[in-house]
Write a protein that holds these residues in place. Structure first.
Motif, PDB file in Angstrom:
ATOM      1  N   ASP A  76       6.602  11.942   6.669  1.00  0.00           N
ATOM      2  CA  ASP A  76       5.295  12.361   6.162  1.00  0.00           C
ATOM      3  C   ASP A  76       5.369  13.685   5.386  1.00  0.00           C
ATOM      4  N   PRO A  77       6.061  14.730   5.900  1.00  0.00           N
ATOM      5  CA  PRO A  77       6.185  15.959   5.105  1.00  0.00           C
ATOM      6  C   PRO A  77       6.945  15.774   3.796  1.00  0.00           C
ATOM      7  N   ILE A  78       7.900  14.821   3.762  1.00  0.00           N
ATOM      8  CA  ILE A  78       8.590  14.545   2.494  1.00  0.00           C
ATOM      9  C   ILE A  78       7.590  14.031   1.455  1.00  0.00           C
ATOM     10  N   MET A  79       6.663  13.162   1.887  1.00  0.00           N
ATOM     11  CA  MET A  79       5.621  12.678   0.978  1.00  0.00           C
ATOM     12  C   MET A  79       4.784  13.841   0.465  1.00  0.00           C
ATOM     13  N   GLY A  80       4.413  14.752   1.369  1.00  0.00           N
ATOM     14  CA  GLY A  80       3.602  15.897   0.965  1.00  0.00           C
ATOM     15  C   GLY A  80       4.342  16.801  -0.009  1.00  0.00           C
ATOM     16  N   GLY A 139       4.923  17.589  -7.868  1.00  0.00           N
ATOM     17  CA  GLY A 139       4.519  16.869  -9.075  1.00  0.00           C
ATOM     18  C   GLY A 139       5.308  15.606  -9.346  1.00  0.00           C
ATOM     19  N   ARG A 140       5.757  14.944  -8.280  1.00  0.00           N
ATOM     20  CA  ARG A 140       6.578  13.741  -8.476  1.00  0.00           C
ATOM     21  C   ARG A 140       5.759  12.467  -8.600  1.00  0.00           C
ATOM     22  N   HIS A 160      -0.325  10.449   2.923  1.00  0.00           N
ATOM     23  CA  HIS A 160       0.102  10.475   4.329  1.00  0.00           C
ATOM     24  C   HIS A 160       0.606   9.092   4.726  1.00  0.00           C
ATOM     25  N   LEU A 161       1.551   9.093   5.653  1.00  0.00           N
ATOM     26  CA  LEU A 161       2.079   7.807   6.122  1.00  0.00           C
ATOM     27  C   LEU A 161       2.078   7.746   7.640  1.00  0.00           C
TER      28      LEU A 161
END
Length: 493
Positions: A290-294, A300-301, A347-348
């Motif tokens: 989840d933090p990788i997604m954030g 800006g990916r 979020h996942l």
């Protein structure tokens, strides 16, 4: 005030101590776990001889000086330039010793040690100084019992339990022309010295190589799951555990972006969540994913511009909802461009059905040379994603769970137009938008993994298994020779 200070001190001590806890206490701070089973250890043991060979060749053998009284005089001697030649290694065997360490036995190590003896003999009858070359033929068995521990946040190896048994140690002096009494004397001195020096240096170098290898593997793993401004701390939370059938290590899995690090203290890990049927297991917590997604959002990916034939082809698909005439006009006008970006942190959450990802995307349709979009809307989307890996490619299957169209505005401006458009946009997002996003993610994530060398590994039948709050990746593998070669080059430089 005193209570507050004591509380802060307690929290700080918990943070510090959580770096190396006993395994059960470390579970809740663990974001990633690696389990390497006995069959995997068999594959790795096939490469052990190359690592041991590097240790023998890379060892630095110091000069040794001494003296010995014989008869009516004293011999002073020094051994210099000791080198190893004609090294060959027989078979390697290993054993996983539960709650102890790893037992490694290397049999039939044949080598020739070459060097120079400088000696001087002095007595009331005779005084001489001389230098001669020597060779020692040897045959050695090596036993090392490494213990793994938590050292400076990483898995480290202690190989001090190291033994060499010399089955053969034969001295050849230069041309064997020296007097018999000298050869007999030096046979004792040289063989004793070579045994002492070689054992000390080889065991020392094995410890050095083992820790370089441990660091190397962990650095490779850290690089693999980090990219650009996004880093992942895989420091260990506990010393690895060793069972008779597997070795398991526990890692923080904290995401760092712009000097901000995520936190994790509610992990759901338990060893029973992993089996021993496959060679290698990775357990990855939602607290890492989840933090990788954030971080990817803030970096800006999740931004994409679509125009030209790519945009035209995208809208070729027939939908059950009629496309509004004004949208068709805009798409056929001069230079339309679709700009898509995430407008809030995605979020996942993982369940046994897959990884559920919720994201809000903002979509703009711009016409050539205009700054104000003719169409803007936001879509709140939840999709369930299942991942697999085959033919060295990542495959994502995304199924829409919920789609909501919000904040619709057009240059037309009429409310009834916006309402009719909403139905069309919802179907567009489900049947065109989500597949399009997946079509971007699959090759880009595959390329990212290939950059880190995943495509060079021989990965066999990998499976990605979503569970409640975590994902298990299980696979068999062949050890990549290139990784060992790169490591040995680095070690010998």
């Amino acid at each position: 005030m005193e209570r507050s200070t004591a509380l802060l001190l307690f929290i700080a001590l918990v943070k510090i101590s959580s770096c190396c806890l006993d395994p059960p206490s470390a579970y809740r701070f663990t974001g990633a776990v690696c389990r390497l089973t006995y069959p995997a250890a068999v594959v790795l043991n096939e490469k052990t001889t190359e690592v041991i060979q590097a240790a023998f060749q890379h060892a630095k053998y110091p000069s040794v000086e001494g003296e010995r009284s014989i008869g009516f005089g004293t011999v002073k001697y020094g051994f210099h330039n000791l080198e190893i030649h004609n090294l060959s290694i027989g078979k390697s065997e290993f054993e996983l010793k539960e709650n102890e360490g790893i037992g490694i036995s290397i049999s039939n190590v044949s080598a020739v040690f070459k060097g120079t003896i400088n000696y001087g003999y002095g007595s009331w009858l005779l005084s001489l100084k001389q230098s001669l070359d020597f060779e020692v033929e040897s045959q050695i068995d090596l036993v090392v019992n490494p213990k793994l521990y938590c050292g400076k946040g990483r898995v480290a190896a202690d190989t001090s339990d190291c033994y060499l048994t010399f089955h053969k140690l034969k001295l050849h002096l230069q041309g064997d022309r020296e007097p018999g009494w000298m050869k007999r004397m030096f046979t004792d001195i040289v063989t004793f010295t070579v045994k002492l020096v070689v054992k000390s240096q080889i065991c020392k170098e094995i410890n050095n190589v083992a820790n370089i290898l441990a660091d190397f593997i962990q650095e490779q793993a850290e690089q693999f799951i980090s990219d650009g401004n996004i880093g992942v701390d895989i420091s260990v939370t506990s010393s690895p555990i060793i069972k008779s059938n597997y070795i398991e290590s526990y890692h923080k899995g904290l995401v760092t972006f712009n000097n901000v690090t995520s936190d994790l203290n509610t992990s759901v890990f338990n060893p029973s969540q992993l089996t021993e049927n496959r060679m290698l297991y990775f357990w990855i917590s939602d607290g890492l994913l989840d933090p990788i997604m954030g971080a990817a959002h803030h970096d800006g990916r999740f931004i994409r511009n679509i125009n030209g034939t790519e945009l035209t082809d995208l809208f070729q698909r027939e939908l059950s909802s009629a496309r509004p005439a004004f949208l068709s006009k805009w798409l056929s006008s001069e230079g339309p461009m679709l700009k898509v970006r995430s407008v809030s942190v995605p979020h996942l959450r993982t369940t046994t059905e897959g990884t559920s990802v919720r994201a809000v995307a903002g979509v703009k349709l711009l016409l050539d040379s205009q700054d104000v979009p003719v169409l803007y809307f936001e879509t709140d989307v939840t999709v369930v994603v299942n991942a697999s890996y085959a033919d060295k490619k990542l495959i994502l299957k995304a199924t829409a769970e919920r789609i909501s169209i919000e904040k619709v505005s057009t240059s037309e401006g009429a409310t009834e137009v916006a309402d009719s458009l909403r139905v069309y946009l919802q179907e567009t997002v489900e049947k065109m938008g989500i597949p399009k996003v997946v079509s971007y993610l699959e090759p880009e994530l595959t390329a990212l993994m290939d950059e880190q060398g995943l495509n060079l590994f021989d990965i066999i039948s990998p499976e990605v298994l979503p569970q409640d709050g975590y994902v298990v990746v299980q696979l068999d593998f062949g050890f990549p020779q290139h990784l060992l070669v790169e490591f040995l080059k680095r070690t010998l430089d």
